[in-house]
Write a protein that holds these residues in place. Structure first.
Motif, PDB file in Angstrom:
ATOM      1  N   MET A   1      19.784  82.630  14.440  1.00  0.00           N
ATOM      2  CA  MET A   1      19.361  83.374  15.607  1.00  0.00           C
ATOM      3  C   MET A   1      18.625  84.672  15.262  1.00  0.00           C
ATOM      4  N   PRO A   2      18.919  85.338  14.129  1.00  0.00           N
ATOM      5  CA  PRO A   2      18.260  86.612  13.833  1.00  0.00           C
ATOM      6  C   PRO A   2      16.735  86.518  13.738  1.00  0.00           C
ATOM      7  N   ASN A   3      16.183  85.384  13.327  1.00  0.00           N
ATOM      8  CA  ASN A   3      14.737  85.274  13.170  1.00  0.00           C
ATOM      9  C   ASN A   3      14.038  84.717  14.401  1.00  0.00           C
ATOM     10  N   LYS A   4      14.799  84.264  15.374  1.00  0.00           N
ATOM     11  CA  LYS A   4      14.219  83.728  16.592  1.00  0.00           C
ATOM     12  C   LYS A   4      13.630  84.869  17.429  1.00  0.00           C
ATOM     13  N   GLU A   5      12.488  84.598  18.037  1.00  0.00           N
ATOM     14  CA  GLU A   5      11.873  85.620  18.878  1.00  0.00           C
ATOM     15  C   GLU A   5      12.684  85.803  20.151  1.00  0.00           C
ATOM     16  N   TYR A   6      12.858  87.050  20.535  1.00  0.00           N
ATOM     17  CA  TYR A   6      13.669  87.392  21.695  1.00  0.00           C
ATOM     18  C   TYR A   6      12.852  88.312  22.590  1.00  0.00           C
ATOM     19  N   ARG A   7      12.862  88.046  23.881  1.00  0.00           N
ATOM     20  CA  ARG A   7      12.074  88.835  24.833  1.00  0.00           C
ATOM     21  C   ARG A   7      12.985  89.820  25.564  1.00  0.00           C
ATOM     22  N   TYR A   8      12.542  91.074  25.656  1.00  0.00           N
ATOM     23  CA  TYR A   8      13.235  92.064  26.464  1.00  0.00           C
ATOM     24  C   TYR A   8      12.198  92.973  27.102  1.00  0.00           C
ATOM     25  N   TYR A   9      12.663  93.881  27.948  1.00  0.00           N
ATOM     26  CA  TYR A   9      11.745  94.625  28.808  1.00  0.00           C
ATOM     27  C   TYR A   9      12.078  96.115  28.814  1.00  0.00           C
ATOM     28  N   PHE A  46      16.049  96.186  28.820  1.00  0.00           N
ATOM     29  CA  PHE A  46      16.542  95.223  29.807  1.00  0.00           C
ATOM     30  C   PHE A  46      16.393  93.821  29.232  1.00  0.00           C
ATOM     31  N   ASP A  47      17.413  92.992  29.387  1.00  0.00           N
ATOM     32  CA  ASP A  47      17.301  91.619  28.904  1.00  0.00           C
ATOM     33  C   ASP A  47      16.927  90.642  30.014  1.00  0.00           C
ATOM     34  N   THR A  48      16.894  91.133  31.263  1.00  0.00           N
ATOM     35  CA  THR A  48      16.578  90.283  32.407  1.00  0.00           C
ATOM     36  C   THR A  48      15.360  90.846  33.133  1.00  0.00           C
ATOM     37  N   GLN A  49      14.308  90.047  33.225  1.00  0.00           N
ATOM     38  CA  GLN A  49      13.058  90.504  33.824  1.00  0.00           C
ATOM     39  C   GLN A  49      13.240  90.917  35.286  1.00  0.00           C
ATOM     40  N   SER A  50      14.005  90.156  36.050  1.00  0.00           N
ATOM     41  CA  SER A  50      14.148  90.457  37.476  1.00  0.00           C
ATOM     42  C   SER A  50      14.847  91.808  37.698  1.00  0.00           C
ATOM     43  N   ILE A  51      15.824  92.127  36.872  1.00  0.00           N
ATOM     44  CA  ILE A  51      16.509  93.424  37.003  1.00  0.00           C
ATOM     45  C   ILE A  51      15.575  94.543  36.571  1.00  0.00           C
ATOM     46  N   ALA A  52      14.820  94.335  35.500  1.00  0.00           N
ATOM     47  CA  ALA A  52      13.843  95.335  35.064  1.00  0.00           C
ATOM     48  C   ALA A  52      12.807  95.579  36.156  1.00  0.00           C
ATOM     49  N   LYS A  53      12.330  94.514  36.781  1.00  0.00           N
ATOM     50  CA  LYS A  53      11.325  94.631  37.843  1.00  0.00           C
ATOM     51  C   LYS A  53      11.887  95.374  39.038  1.00  0.00           C
ATOM     52  N   GLN A  54      13.110  95.056  39.441  1.00  0.00           N
ATOM     53  CA  GLN A  54      13.736  95.728  40.580  1.00  0.00           C
ATOM     54  C   GLN A  54      13.896  97.225  40.297  1.00  0.00           C
ATOM     55  N   THR A  55      14.363  97.568  39.104  1.00  0.00           N
ATOM     56  CA  THR A  55      14.540  98.966  38.737  1.00  0.00           C
ATOM     57  C   THR A  55      13.191  99.671  38.663  1.00  0.00           C
ATOM     58  N   ALA A  56      12.187  99.004  38.114  1.00  0.00           N
ATOM     59  CA  ALA A  56      10.840  99.580  38.047  1.00  0.00           C
ATOM     60  C   ALA A  56      10.305  99.861  39.442  1.00  0.00           C
ATOM     61  N   TYR A  62       6.645 100.467  35.921  1.00  0.00           N
ATOM     62  CA  TYR A  62       6.244  99.078  35.708  1.00  0.00           C
ATOM     63  C   TYR A  62       6.928  98.572  34.445  1.00  0.00           C
ATOM     64  N   ILE A  63       7.032  97.251  34.321  1.00  0.00           N
ATOM     65  CA  ILE A  63       7.734  96.708  33.152  1.00  0.00           C
ATOM     66  C   ILE A  63       6.746  96.404  32.024  1.00  0.00           C
ATOM     67  N   VAL A  64       7.256  96.542  30.814  1.00  0.00           N
ATOM     68  CA  VAL A  64       6.512  96.235  29.603  1.00  0.00           C
ATOM     69  C   VAL A  64       7.351  95.222  28.823  1.00  0.00           C
ATOM     70  N   VAL A  65       6.724  94.131  28.405  1.00  0.00           N
ATOM     71  CA  VAL A  65       7.426  93.075  27.686  1.00  0.00           C
ATOM     72  C   VAL A  65       7.371  93.358  26.187  1.00  0.00           C
ATOM     73  N   ARG A  66       8.504  93.176  25.536  1.00  0.00           N
ATOM     74  CA  ARG A  66       8.579  93.287  24.075  1.00  0.00           C
ATOM     75  C   ARG A  66       9.141  91.983  23.530  1.00  0.00           C
ATOM     76  N   ASN A  67       8.524  91.475  22.489  1.00  0.00           N
ATOM     77  CA  ASN A  67       9.013  90.301  21.775  1.00  0.00           C
ATOM     78  C   ASN A  67       9.412  90.760  20.381  1.00  0.00           C
ATOM     79  N   ALA A  68      10.642  90.492  20.018  1.00  0.00           N
ATOM     80  CA  ALA A  68      11.160  90.905  18.716  1.00  0.00           C
ATOM     81  C   ALA A  68      12.279  89.954  18.322  1.00  0.00           C
ATOM     82  N   THR A  69      12.866  90.195  17.175  1.00  0.00           N
ATOM     83  CA  THR A  69      14.016  89.390  16.789  1.00  0.00           C
ATOM     84  C   THR A  69      15.229  89.855  17.594  1.00  0.00           C
TER      85      THR A  69
END
Length: 98
Positions: A1-9, A46-56, A62-69
């Motif tokens: 799992m450490p090398n898998k790409e993970y999306r957060y906001y 934020f790990d959930t896009q909908s919560i990030a969007k609501q808070t934004a 506005y939300i910014v997407v980050r892809n990382a491990t």
């Protein structure tokens, strides 16, 4: 799992990144304020896009997407948590007036 790409906001407001929301009850009304920083390293991930969007939407950002491990995501959360702990220990306390 450490090398898998993970999306957060992140939430941005201009050049600032969202850190936390503070809620206070003043004269029976709930008042919210938002804290921002210019340092992405301590921004709240934020790990959930909908919560990030609501808070934004609530704070005018506005939300910014980050892809990382997944490890990078965990590190971001730890930096944020350490920042919040530091701020709580080194700032004055806010008390609710009823």
């Amino acid at each position: 799992m450490p090398n898998k790409e993970y999306r957060y906001y992140f939430i941005k407001l201009g050049k600032l990144y969202y850190v936390t929301e503070l809620c206070r009850h003043i004269k029976r009304k709930e008042i919210s304020s938002y804290e921002f920083t210019n340092d992405e390293l301590v921004a709240f991930p934020f790990d959930t896009q909908s919560i990030a969007k609501q808070t934004a939407d609530e704070c005018g950002g506005y939300i910014v997407v980050r892809n990382a491990t997944f490890e990078d995501y965990i590190s971001q959360g730890e930096r944020w948590s350490n920042y919040i702990d530091y701020k709580e220990k080194n700032t004055c306390k806010v008390y609710t007036v009823k």
